[in-house]
Design a protein around this motif. Structure first.
Motif, PDB file in Angstrom:
ATOM      1  N   MET A   1       0.841  -1.192   0.000  1.00 59.91           N
ATOM      2  CA  MET A   1       0.000   0.000   0.000  1.00 59.91           C
ATOM      3  C   MET A   1       0.881   1.249   0.000  1.00 59.91           C
ATOM      4  SD  MET A   1      -2.889  -1.434   0.059  1.00 59.91           S
ATOM      5  CE  MET A   1      -3.682  -2.951   0.573  1.00 59.91           C
ATOM      6  N   VAL A   2       0.442   2.257  -0.706  1.00 55.79           N
ATOM      7  CA  VAL A   2       1.243   3.469  -0.800  1.00 55.79           C
ATOM      8  C   VAL A   2       0.326   4.667  -1.043  1.00 55.79           C
ATOM      9  CG1 VAL A   2       1.589   3.269  -3.289  1.00 55.79           C
ATOM     10  CG2 VAL A   2       3.281   4.502  -1.939  1.00 55.79           C
ATOM     11  N   THR A   3       0.712   5.807  -0.497  1.00 53.50           N
ATOM     12  CA  THR A   3       0.026   7.065  -0.799  1.00 53.50           C
ATOM     13  C   THR A   3       1.051   8.029  -1.370  1.00 53.50           C
ATOM     14  OG1 THR A   3      -1.615   6.807   0.961  1.00 53.50           O
ATOM     15  CG2 THR A   3      -1.233   9.037   0.141  1.00 53.50           C
ATOM     16  N   ILE A   4       0.745   8.547  -2.549  1.00 44.56           N
ATOM     17  CA  ILE A   4       1.583   9.554  -3.187  1.00 44.56           C
ATOM     18  C   ILE A   4       0.777  10.841  -3.245  1.00 44.56           C
ATOM     19  CG2 ILE A   4       2.826  10.224  -5.276  1.00 44.56           C
ATOM     20  CD1 ILE A   4       3.082   7.199  -5.890  1.00 44.56           C
ATOM     21  N   ALA A   5       1.288  11.893  -2.634  1.00 45.40           N
ATOM     22  CA  ALA A   5       0.593  13.184  -2.572  1.00 45.40           C
ATOM     23  C   ALA A   5       1.269  14.162  -3.528  1.00 45.40           C
ATOM     24  CB  ALA A   5       0.632  13.730  -1.147  1.00 45.40           C
ATOM     25  N   VAL A   6       0.458  14.814  -4.363  1.00 46.33           N
ATOM     26  CA  VAL A   6       0.983  15.766  -5.340  1.00 46.33           C
ATOM     27  C   VAL A   6       0.201  17.068  -5.220  1.00 46.33           C
ATOM     28  CG1 VAL A   6       1.433  16.240  -7.775  1.00 46.33           C
ATOM     29  CG2 VAL A   6       1.586  13.885  -6.911  1.00 46.33           C
ATOM     30  N   ASP A   7       0.891  18.150  -4.969  1.00 48.56           N
ATOM     31  CA  ASP A   7       0.281  19.485  -4.924  1.00 48.56           C
ATOM     32  C   ASP A   7       0.883  20.349  -6.025  1.00 48.56           C
ATOM     33  OD1 ASP A   7      -1.425  19.085  -2.756  1.00 48.56           O
ATOM     34  OD2 ASP A   7       0.118  19.626  -1.293  1.00 48.56           O
ATOM     35  N   GLY A 127     -10.179  -4.035  -3.983  1.00 47.97           N
ATOM     36  CA  GLY A 127      -8.847  -4.398  -4.414  1.00 47.97           C
ATOM     37  C   GLY A 127      -7.851  -3.298  -4.145  1.00 47.97           C
ATOM     38  N   GLY A 128      -8.126  -2.469  -3.140  1.00 48.04           N
ATOM     39  CA  GLY A 128      -7.304  -1.311  -2.841  1.00 48.04           C
ATOM     40  C   GLY A 128      -5.820  -1.640  -2.773  1.00 48.04           C
ATOM     41  N   ARG A 129      -5.030  -0.805  -3.428  1.00 47.37           N
ATOM     42  CA  ARG A 129      -3.595  -1.062  -3.492  1.00 47.37           C
ATOM     43  C   ARG A 129      -2.780   0.187  -3.209  1.00 47.37           C
ATOM     44  NH1 ARG A 129      -0.500  -3.587  -8.790  1.00 47.37           N
ATOM     45  NH2 ARG A 129       1.440  -4.143  -7.737  1.00 47.37           N
ATOM     46  N   GLY A 130      -3.454   1.291  -2.997  1.00 45.63           N
ATOM     47  CA  GLY A 130      -2.756   2.550  -2.804  1.00 45.63           C
ATOM     48  C   GLY A 130      -3.345   3.604  -3.709  1.00 45.63           C
ATOM     49  N   ILE A 131      -2.856   4.837  -3.586  1.00 44.72           N
ATOM     50  CA  ILE A 131      -3.505   5.940  -4.299  1.00 44.72           C
ATOM     51  C   ILE A 131      -2.539   7.095  -4.545  1.00 44.72           C
ATOM     52  CG2 ILE A 131      -4.251   7.077  -2.159  1.00 44.72           C
ATOM     53  CD1 ILE A 131      -6.947   7.673  -3.614  1.00 44.72           C
ATOM     54  N   VAL A 132      -2.781   7.795  -5.643  1.00 44.07           N
ATOM     55  CA  VAL A 132      -2.156   9.083  -5.907  1.00 44.07           C
ATOM     56  C   VAL A 132      -3.240  10.132  -5.712  1.00 44.07           C
ATOM     57  CG1 VAL A 132      -0.987  10.564  -7.578  1.00 44.07           C
ATOM     58  CG2 VAL A 132      -0.576   8.083  -7.600  1.00 44.07           C
ATOM     59  N   ALA A 133      -3.039  11.041  -4.783  1.00 42.82           N
ATOM     60  CA  ALA A 133      -4.000  12.109  -4.521  1.00 42.82           C
ATOM     61  C   ALA A 133      -3.351  13.443  -4.853  1.00 42.82           C
ATOM     62  CB  ALA A 133      -4.444  12.095  -3.055  1.00 42.82           C
TER      63      ALA A 133
END
Length: 232
Positions: A1-7, A127-133
């Protein structure tokens, strides 16, 4: 699982880049800016005066919004209606900052955005695997604990040219001038409630001024790889 945050500011390319990164890594994608646009459209459709901060906050708390998280087709459904195109109109673009700078609205949006991020990082959920927000305050407020945090920026000239091409299909002087207020005023207004013009501590800056889409995607993927947070 991973979260990638982009602003990043308007026209920095954060939506296109974030969708591409999510697609490459097989992650979900969340466009938080679209949520504020949907909130603005909801207020307009329900005859809520945008200068009535309390009424706007109440309306947004009651807003029936569903956000698609497929980077190939990130839908926006408002009260059962697909509004992906409607939220990109000039009417919404010119009014969205009035909603987005409402602190009670931002608190409600943070709650909703965090719920999506947490769900996509939970085993067994779709099937959650992570997200780019991506958005304005993901690296600092919504997901300051993200595995990788990126501020995507570009020169004012580059941002105006990109947004002009997106909105008007041209980047001549007239088209750029027609886009200037929408881009620069929104950045100025939104910067009063969120930090997206300079990187906070621990956030990596990627300047896309001289990069095309593929090069910018590669730069962001390099940041993720360098931080050692992505496991295929």
């Amino acid at each position: 699982m991973v979260t990638i945050a982009v602003d990043g500011p308007s026209g920095s390319g954060k939506s296109s880049v974030s969708k591409a990164v999510a697609g490459r890594l097989g992650l979900a994608y969340l466009d938080t800016g679209a949520m504020y646009r949907a909130a603005t459209l909801w207020c307009v459709r329900t005859d809520v005066a945008l200068d009535d901060a309390d009424a706007v906050a109440r309306a947004v708390r009651e807003m029936p919004l569903e956000m698609g998280v497929d980077p190939a087709a990130p839908g926006v459904v408002l009260d059962g209606d697909d509004v992906a195109a409607a939220i990109r109109t000039t009417e919404v673009s010119s009014a969205v900052s009035q909603v987005a700078t409402n602190l009670e609205v931002r608190a409600e949006m943070k709650r909703r955005q965090r719920a999506v991020i947490d769900a996509e990082n939970t085993d067994g959920f779709s099937g959650g695997r992570g997200i780019v927000a991506e958005g304005r305050d993901i690296t600092t407020v919504v997901a300051p604990d993200a595995d990788a945090r990126v501020l995507l920026t570009a020169s004012e000239e580059a941002r105006l040219r990109r947004r002009s091409l997106e909105v008007h299909g041209a980047a001549d002087a007239a088209a750029v001038d027609a886009t200037r207020d929408q881009v620069l005023r929104r950045d100025r207004d939104d910067s009063t409630v969120s930090q997206f013009l300079t990187a906070a501590d621990g956030v990596v800056t990627v300047d896309s001024s001289e990069l095309d889409l593929d090069q910018t995607v590669a730069a962001v993927l390099s940041v993720v790889d360098r931080l050692g947070q992505w496991q295929a």
